[in-house]
Scaffold this active site. Sequence first.
Site, PDB file in Angstrom:
ATOM      1  N   GLY A 141       0.876  -1.180   0.176  1.00  0.00           N
ATOM      2  CA  GLY A 141      -0.193  -0.057  -0.120  1.00  0.00           C
ATOM      3  C   GLY A 141       0.805   1.404  -0.191  1.00  0.00           C
ATOM      4  O   GLY A 141       0.158   2.444   0.429  1.00  0.00           O
ATOM      5  N   ALA A 142       2.147   1.227  -0.321  1.00  0.00           N
ATOM      6  CA  ALA A 142       2.973   2.212  -0.315  1.00  0.00           C
ATOM      7  C   ALA A 142       3.239   2.856  -1.671  1.00  0.00           C
ATOM      8  O   ALA A 142       4.134   3.763  -1.943  1.00  0.00           O
ATOM      9  CB  ALA A 142       4.534   1.978   0.239  1.00  0.00           C
ATOM     10  N   SER A 145       4.364  -0.752  -5.994  1.00  0.00           N
ATOM     11  CA  SER A 145       4.013  -2.053  -6.671  1.00  0.00           C
ATOM     12  C   SER A 145       4.042  -3.213  -6.007  1.00  0.00           C
ATOM     13  O   SER A 145       4.588  -4.106  -6.746  1.00  0.00           O
ATOM     14  CB  SER A 145       4.805  -1.919  -7.676  1.00  0.00           C
ATOM     15  OG  SER A 145       4.384  -0.714  -8.684  1.00  0.00           O
ATOM     16  N   GLU A 189      -4.431  -7.888 -13.531  1.00  0.00           N
ATOM     17  CA  GLU A 189      -4.522  -6.505 -12.540  1.00  0.00           C
ATOM     18  C   GLU A 189      -5.730  -5.874 -13.014  1.00  0.00           C
ATOM     19  O   GLU A 189      -6.491  -5.510 -12.300  1.00  0.00           O
ATOM     20  CB  GLU A 189      -3.313  -5.763 -12.699  1.00  0.00           C
ATOM     21  CG  GLU A 189      -3.589  -4.568 -11.728  1.00  0.00           C
ATOM     22  CD  GLU A 189      -2.276  -4.088 -11.013  1.00  0.00           C
ATOM     23  OE1 GLU A 189      -1.421  -4.933 -10.902  1.00  0.00           O
ATOM     24  OE2 GLU A 189      -2.139  -2.849 -10.722  1.00  0.00           O
ATOM     25  N   ASP A 201       4.276  -0.945 -14.016  1.00  0.00           N
ATOM     26  CA  ASP A 201       4.835  -1.664 -12.891  1.00  0.00           C
ATOM     27  C   ASP A 201       5.550  -2.788 -13.279  1.00  0.00           C
ATOM     28  O   ASP A 201       6.426  -3.329 -12.768  1.00  0.00           O
ATOM     29  CB  ASP A 201       3.724  -1.714 -11.735  1.00  0.00           C
ATOM     30  CG  ASP A 201       3.189  -0.335 -11.537  1.00  0.00           C
ATOM     31  OD1 ASP A 201       3.727   0.511 -11.935  1.00  0.00           O
ATOM     32  OD2 ASP A 201       2.074  -0.174 -10.710  1.00  0.00           O
TER      33      ASP A 201
HETATM   34  C1  GLA Z   1       0.418   3.093 -10.693  1.00  0.00           C
HETATM   35  C2  GLA Z   1      -0.371   2.287 -12.020  1.00  0.00           C
HETATM   36  C3  GLA Z   1       0.888   2.497 -13.241  1.00  0.00           C
HETATM   37  C4  GLA Z   1       0.913   3.997 -13.469  1.00  0.00           C
HETATM   38  C5  GLA Z   1       1.247   4.710 -12.179  1.00  0.00           C
HETATM   39  C6  GLA Z   1       1.274   6.375 -12.503  1.00  0.00           C
HETATM   40  O1  GLA Z   1       1.479   2.938 -10.266  1.00  0.00           O
HETATM   41  O2  GLA Z   1      -0.214   0.867 -11.749  1.00  0.00           O
HETATM   42  O3  GLA Z   1       0.429   1.663 -14.411  1.00  0.00           O
HETATM   43  O4  GLA Z   1      -0.167   4.530 -14.215  1.00  0.00           O
HETATM   44  O5  GLA Z   1       0.272   4.315 -11.367  1.00  0.00           O
HETATM   45  O6  GLA Z   1       2.276   6.602 -13.589  1.00  0.00           O
END
Ligand code: GLA
Length: 416
Positions: A141-142, A145, A189, A201
């Site tokens: 949650g930070a 990813s 996802e 990510d």
């Molecule tokens: C989240 C999403 C990514 C990207 C970022 C913003 O991390 O998972 O796909 O859109 O936000 O850059």
Amino acid sequence: MSTTPPLARVDAWAPEAGTERVRAAFTERFGTDGPAPGVWSAPGRVNLIGEHTDYNGGLCLPIALPHRTYVALRARQDDVVRLASAQEPGSGGVELRLADVAPGTVDGWAAYVVGVAWGLAGQGHRVRGFDAVVDSCVPYGAGLSSSAALESAVAVALDATFGLGLAGPVDAPDDAGRTVLAAACVRAENDIAGAPTGGMDQAASLRARAGHALLLDCLDASVRHVPFDLEAQGLALLVVDTRAAHALVDGQYAARRATCEAAAASLGVATLREIAPDDLDTALDRLAATSEADVAEVAVRRVRHVVTEIARVEAVVALLDADRVRDIGPLLDASHTSLRDDYEVSCVELDVAVEAARSAGALGARMTGGGFGGSAIALVEASDVEPVAAAVAWAFVAHGFTPPAFLVATAAASAH
Ligand code: GLA
């Protein structure tokens, strides 16, 4: 102020320690009967710059973190999946059949796991059931990813376990195959976990290289590995986990994405990437003329962020190529201002962290990731890591926020 508040540091596990932990958790859950599981892991990421550009066909520049998610996994002969998380020791875990996995059928973290199997099956790959246990040192949650790390660890695990031949050997990763795995993770996802994220990510977790930032062109998913070794330059990348709530499944992220897609359609382009910085003013004038004033006012600011942010990625990469990493600070600052004012995805905790870091001598600072909470990054002289972290911690005390957590990010290896 004489004393410093205690600084919470989130250290990455040594790979052997992570492997041992998840193996032990597997044995605890599934016993010692049957073949031993294999262990795979994948990193979280921080994005240096290029935020909310991925779903606009733009550029972004993440690095993989040393913090990884570990999965111990063993094939089954049927299509049953049994899952457990070492982070939920009390719970019996999850059991389901792959045939039953479809959008809307799986809740919680299990969606990121079985969603990958579902995504691979949708690509025509043969995947059976499996038993798996996961454990992770990627802060949850930070905005770092943790979900992509989980998906990517499972992707390379399923690839090896079912002989898909996509990831390639550890010393010679197959980038084309990993692009296919990343696409399956994105389906997991978007369709199974229900978060309409853009793909940066998963690319970072599966395709990045140690010692390099990953320049990802989201128009065609091509990548370039840009050398990024701050330590050699006497610098460090301090990550501040604000511990402010962060959830991409809520409507804000989807709303930003929808506004960009509508703006692109109204400008007659497939993605906002097609708008060159030199044409931005003309495009914004046209946008302002096409809809109700309040709708247009918002769309103009969103588009301005995306187009200028893509240009900032190019400028940062040019500086890195010229070995001028100290000079990227103002571009990080400009990115934050644009995300705060035009894209409106920052929050007060992120703004305070960024301001405090800059006041304490950071060369540049910005929120990173999706926003609405999560983490900020600050580029600092290596000798300034502690004082900058202390300044941020003090600022959080002064505002009455939950104490932040810190980590120092280095560009680490991808999933294997
Ligand atoms: C989240 C999403 C990514 C990207 C970022 C913003 O991390 O998972 O796909 O859109 O936000 O850059």
